[in-house]
Design a protein around this motif. Structure first.
Motif, PDB file in Angstrom:
ATOM      1  N   GLU A 102       0.899  -1.189  -0.139  1.00  0.00           N
ATOM      2  CA  GLU A 102       0.071   0.044   0.128  1.00  0.00           C
ATOM      3  C   GLU A 102       0.628   1.408  -0.019  1.00  0.00           C
ATOM      4  OE1 GLU A 102      -2.486  -0.391   3.407  1.00  0.00           O
ATOM      5  OE2 GLU A 102      -3.343  -2.268   2.802  1.00  0.00           O
ATOM      6  N   LEU A 103       1.889   1.114   0.869  1.00  0.00           N
ATOM      7  CA  LEU A 103       2.878   2.304   0.743  1.00  0.00           C
ATOM      8  C   LEU A 103       3.523   2.608  -0.516  1.00  0.00           C
ATOM      9  CD1 LEU A 103       4.184   4.239   2.817  1.00  0.00           C
ATOM     10  CD2 LEU A 103       5.828   2.470   3.170  1.00  0.00           C
ATOM     11  N   ALA A 104       4.071   1.469  -1.210  1.00  0.00           N
ATOM     12  CA  ALA A 104       4.535   1.769  -2.499  1.00  0.00           C
ATOM     13  C   ALA A 104       3.694   2.246  -3.525  1.00  0.00           C
ATOM     14  CB  ALA A 104       4.952   0.210  -2.682  1.00  0.00           C
ATOM     15  N   THR A 105       2.268   1.715  -3.513  1.00  0.00           N
ATOM     16  CA  THR A 105       1.309   2.437  -4.486  1.00  0.00           C
ATOM     17  C   THR A 105       1.057   3.751  -4.180  1.00  0.00           C
ATOM     18  OG1 THR A 105       0.311   0.070  -4.678  1.00  0.00           O
ATOM     19  CG2 THR A 105      -0.901   1.852  -5.243  1.00  0.00           C
ATOM     20  N   SER A 106       1.030   4.301  -2.623  1.00  0.00           N
ATOM     21  CA  SER A 106       0.909   5.628  -2.433  1.00  0.00           C
ATOM     22  C   SER A 106       1.879   6.221  -2.748  1.00  0.00           C
ATOM     23  CB  SER A 106       0.615   5.653  -1.081  1.00  0.00           C
ATOM     24  OG  SER A 106       1.773   5.551  -0.086  1.00  0.00           O
ATOM     25  N   MET A 107       3.161   5.771  -2.882  1.00  0.00           N
ATOM     26  CA  MET A 107       4.411   6.665  -3.795  1.00  0.00           C
ATOM     27  C   MET A 107       4.464   6.448  -5.254  1.00  0.00           C
ATOM     28  SD  MET A 107       6.814   5.211  -0.454  1.00  0.00           S
ATOM     29  CE  MET A 107       8.186   6.431  -0.566  1.00  0.00           C
ATOM     30  N   GLY A 108       3.464   5.865  -5.556  1.00  0.00           N
ATOM     31  CA  GLY A 108       3.650   5.667  -7.172  1.00  0.00           C
ATOM     32  C   GLY A 108       4.224   4.683  -7.667  1.00  0.00           C
ATOM     33  N   PHE A 109       4.714   3.754  -6.965  1.00  0.00           N
ATOM     34  CA  PHE A 109       5.558   2.789  -7.468  1.00  0.00           C
ATOM     35  C   PHE A 109       4.632   1.753  -8.096  1.00  0.00           C
ATOM     36  CE2 PHE A 109       8.735   4.210  -4.213  1.00  0.00           C
ATOM     37  CZ  PHE A 109       9.654   4.710  -5.053  1.00  0.00           C
ATOM     38  N   THR A 110       5.105   0.877  -9.019  1.00  0.00           N
ATOM     39  CA  THR A 110       4.477  -0.464  -9.648  1.00  0.00           C
ATOM     40  C   THR A 110       5.037  -1.627  -8.988  1.00  0.00           C
ATOM     41  OG1 THR A 110       5.616  -0.187 -11.505  1.00  0.00           O
ATOM     42  CG2 THR A 110       3.384   1.249 -11.292  1.00  0.00           C
ATOM     43  N   MET A 141      27.799 -14.599   0.897  1.00  0.00           N
ATOM     44  CA  MET A 141      28.015 -14.895   2.291  1.00  0.00           C
ATOM     45  C   MET A 141      28.091 -16.352   2.395  1.00  0.00           C
ATOM     46  SD  MET A 141      26.814 -11.742   4.664  1.00  0.00           S
ATOM     47  CE  MET A 141      27.975 -12.063   6.130  1.00  0.00           C
ATOM     48  N   GLY A 142      28.509 -17.164   1.583  1.00  0.00           N
ATOM     49  CA  GLY A 142      28.655 -18.606   1.745  1.00  0.00           C
ATOM     50  C   GLY A 142      27.218 -19.207   1.416  1.00  0.00           C
ATOM     51  N   GLY A 143      26.032 -18.533   1.159  1.00  0.00           N
ATOM     52  CA  GLY A 143      24.699 -18.888   0.898  1.00  0.00           C
ATOM     53  C   GLY A 143      24.221 -18.493  -0.351  1.00  0.00           C
ATOM     54  N   VAL A 144      22.914 -18.591  -0.308  1.00  0.00           N
ATOM     55  CA  VAL A 144      22.469 -18.093  -1.640  1.00  0.00           C
ATOM     56  C   VAL A 144      21.105 -16.980  -1.306  1.00  0.00           C
ATOM     57  CG1 VAL A 144      21.044 -18.632  -3.852  1.00  0.00           C
ATOM     58  CG2 VAL A 144      22.575 -20.219  -2.852  1.00  0.00           C
ATOM     59  N   ALA A 145      21.373 -15.930  -1.886  1.00  0.00           N
ATOM     60  CA  ALA A 145      20.375 -14.659  -1.780  1.00  0.00           C
ATOM     61  C   ALA A 145      19.236 -15.111  -2.816  1.00  0.00           C
ATOM     62  CB  ALA A 145      20.949 -13.364  -1.832  1.00  0.00           C
ATOM     63  N   VAL A 146      18.091 -14.893  -2.442  1.00  0.00           N
ATOM     64  CA  VAL A 146      16.838 -14.993  -3.425  1.00  0.00           C
ATOM     65  C   VAL A 146      16.611 -13.483  -3.397  1.00  0.00           C
ATOM     66  CG1 VAL A 146      14.559 -16.230  -3.842  1.00  0.00           C
ATOM     67  CG2 VAL A 146      16.415 -17.343  -2.687  1.00  0.00           C
ATOM     68  N   TYR A 147      16.325 -12.872  -5.009  1.00  0.00           N
ATOM     69  CA  TYR A 147      15.913 -11.500  -4.953  1.00  0.00           C
ATOM     70  C   TYR A 147      14.333 -11.851  -5.555  1.00  0.00           C
ATOM     71  CZ  TYR A 147      20.395 -10.052  -4.138  1.00  0.00           C
ATOM     72  OH  TYR A 147      21.431  -9.416  -3.550  1.00  0.00           O
ATOM     73  N   MET A 148      13.629 -11.206  -4.989  1.00  0.00           N
ATOM     74  CA  MET A 148      12.048 -11.529  -5.451  1.00  0.00           C
ATOM     75  C   MET A 148      11.287 -10.027  -5.534  1.00  0.00           C
ATOM     76  SD  MET A 148      11.192 -14.175  -2.586  1.00  0.00           S
ATOM     77  CE  MET A 148       9.810 -14.984  -3.454  1.00  0.00           C
ATOM     78  N   SER A 149      10.495 -10.030  -6.460  1.00  0.00           N
ATOM     79  CA  SER A 149       9.484  -8.775  -6.841  1.00  0.00           C
ATOM     80  C   SER A 149       8.241  -9.226  -6.938  1.00  0.00           C
ATOM     81  CB  SER A 149       9.986  -8.115  -8.008  1.00  0.00           C
ATOM     82  OG  SER A 149       9.939  -9.062  -9.232  1.00  0.00           O
ATOM     83  N   LYS A 150       7.095  -8.225  -6.619  1.00  0.00           N
ATOM     84  CA  LYS A 150       5.985  -8.293  -6.918  1.00  0.00           C
ATOM     85  C   LYS A 150       5.346  -7.064  -7.752  1.00  0.00           C
ATOM     86  CE  LYS A 150       1.544  -9.009  -4.405  1.00  0.00           C
ATOM     87  NZ  LYS A 150       0.860  -9.223  -3.083  1.00  0.00           N
ATOM     88  N   PRO A 151       4.946  -7.407  -8.729  1.00  0.00           N
ATOM     89  CA  PRO A 151       4.008  -6.110  -9.449  1.00  0.00           C
ATOM     90  C   PRO A 151       2.969  -5.667  -8.638  1.00  0.00           C
ATOM     91  CG  PRO A 151       3.791  -8.339 -10.621  1.00  0.00           C
ATOM     92  CD  PRO A 151       4.616  -8.548  -9.620  1.00  0.00           C
ATOM     93  N   LEU A 152       2.743  -4.226  -8.598  1.00  0.00           N
ATOM     94  CA  LEU A 152       1.602  -3.822  -7.977  1.00  0.00           C
ATOM     95  C   LEU A 152       0.609  -3.089  -8.977  1.00  0.00           C
ATOM     96  CD1 LEU A 152       3.400  -1.998  -5.120  1.00  0.00           C
ATOM     97  CD2 LEU A 152       2.263  -4.125  -5.056  1.00  0.00           C
ATOM     98  N   PRO A 153      -0.713  -2.993  -8.754  1.00  0.00           N
ATOM     99  CA  PRO A 153      -1.718  -2.570  -9.517  1.00  0.00           C
ATOM    100  C   PRO A 153      -1.267  -0.763  -9.502  1.00  0.00           C
ATOM    101  CG  PRO A 153      -2.736  -3.002  -7.751  1.00  0.00           C
ATOM    102  CD  PRO A 153      -1.460  -3.618  -7.476  1.00  0.00           C
ATOM    103  N   GLN A 154      -1.532  -0.210 -10.740  1.00  0.00           N
ATOM    104  CA  GLN A 154      -1.340   1.242 -10.894  1.00  0.00           C
ATOM    105  C   GLN A 154      -2.444   1.836 -10.045  1.00  0.00           C
ATOM    106  OE1 GLN A 154       1.120   2.304 -12.575  1.00  0.00           O
ATOM    107  NE2 GLN A 154       1.296   1.523 -14.531  1.00  0.00           N
ATOM    108  N   ALA A 155      -2.079   2.872  -9.379  1.00  0.00           N
ATOM    109  CA  ALA A 155      -2.919   3.714  -8.628  1.00  0.00           C
ATOM    110  C   ALA A 155      -3.891   4.385  -9.197  1.00  0.00           C
ATOM    111  CB  ALA A 155      -1.894   4.853  -7.879  1.00  0.00           C
TER     112      ALA A 155
END
Length: 155
Positions: A102-110, A141-155
């Motif tokens: 909700e914060l991301a959407t309010s800031m204009g992010f998708t 750091m000796g392991g594996v980082a998983v990078y994830m994302s979620k698309p948001l609806p346009q405000a």
């Protein structure tokens, strides 16, 4: 946040110690899994509270969880989501993720993004169940980082 006696409050400078203590307690269970303190346990929370958005979730007056976000040029990064062991398993992590969206959407992010340790399997599953996609995995750091994302609806 429903009818439960909860409230979200933006952290202030004086909250850094409480933030640090909550993060350390919520991530402690992962030390034996990865053989070291997870990165959030060693972060500078005085700096984080000053430069990032840290929202504190209080349940019946007790600090139950937090979400730390950072505005990037094209997305909101969820730097940290932590729920006190006492409050884990009650849906507060999902609530905090929804708040960040909700914060991301309010800031204009998708889009919102986050990363986690691949060994934190229950966290990866939670993110997948709440609509996040795995973008890539990288050695970290000796392991594996998983990078994830979620698309948001346009405000």
């Amino acid at each position: 946040m429903g009818n439960r006696p909860e409230k979200l409050i933006r952290a202030k400078t004086g909250d850094a110690t409480a933030v640090r203590n909550l993060v350390r307690s919520s991530y402690a269970k992962w030390i034996p899994v990865i053989g070291r303190e997870p990165k959030p346990m060693t972060a500078d929370y005085d700096r984080a509270v000053e430069h990032h958005l840290v929202d504190l979730l209080y349940v019946e007056g007790e600090l139950a969880g937090l979400i730390e976000t950072v505005a990037k040029p094209d997305h909101l990064l969820i730097e940290n989501v932590a729920v006190s062991p006492t409050f884990q398993g009650r849906g507060y992590g999902r609530q905090l993720l929804a708040h960040a969206e909700e914060l991301a959407t309010s800031m204009g992010f998708t889009q919102v993004r986050l990363f986690t340790n691949k060994m934190f399997a229950e966290n990866v599953q939670l993110y997948l169940k709440t609509g996040y996609n795995i973008d890539r995995e990288e050695a970290f750091m000796g392991g594996v980082a998983v990078y994830m994302s979620k698309p948001l609806p346009q405000a």
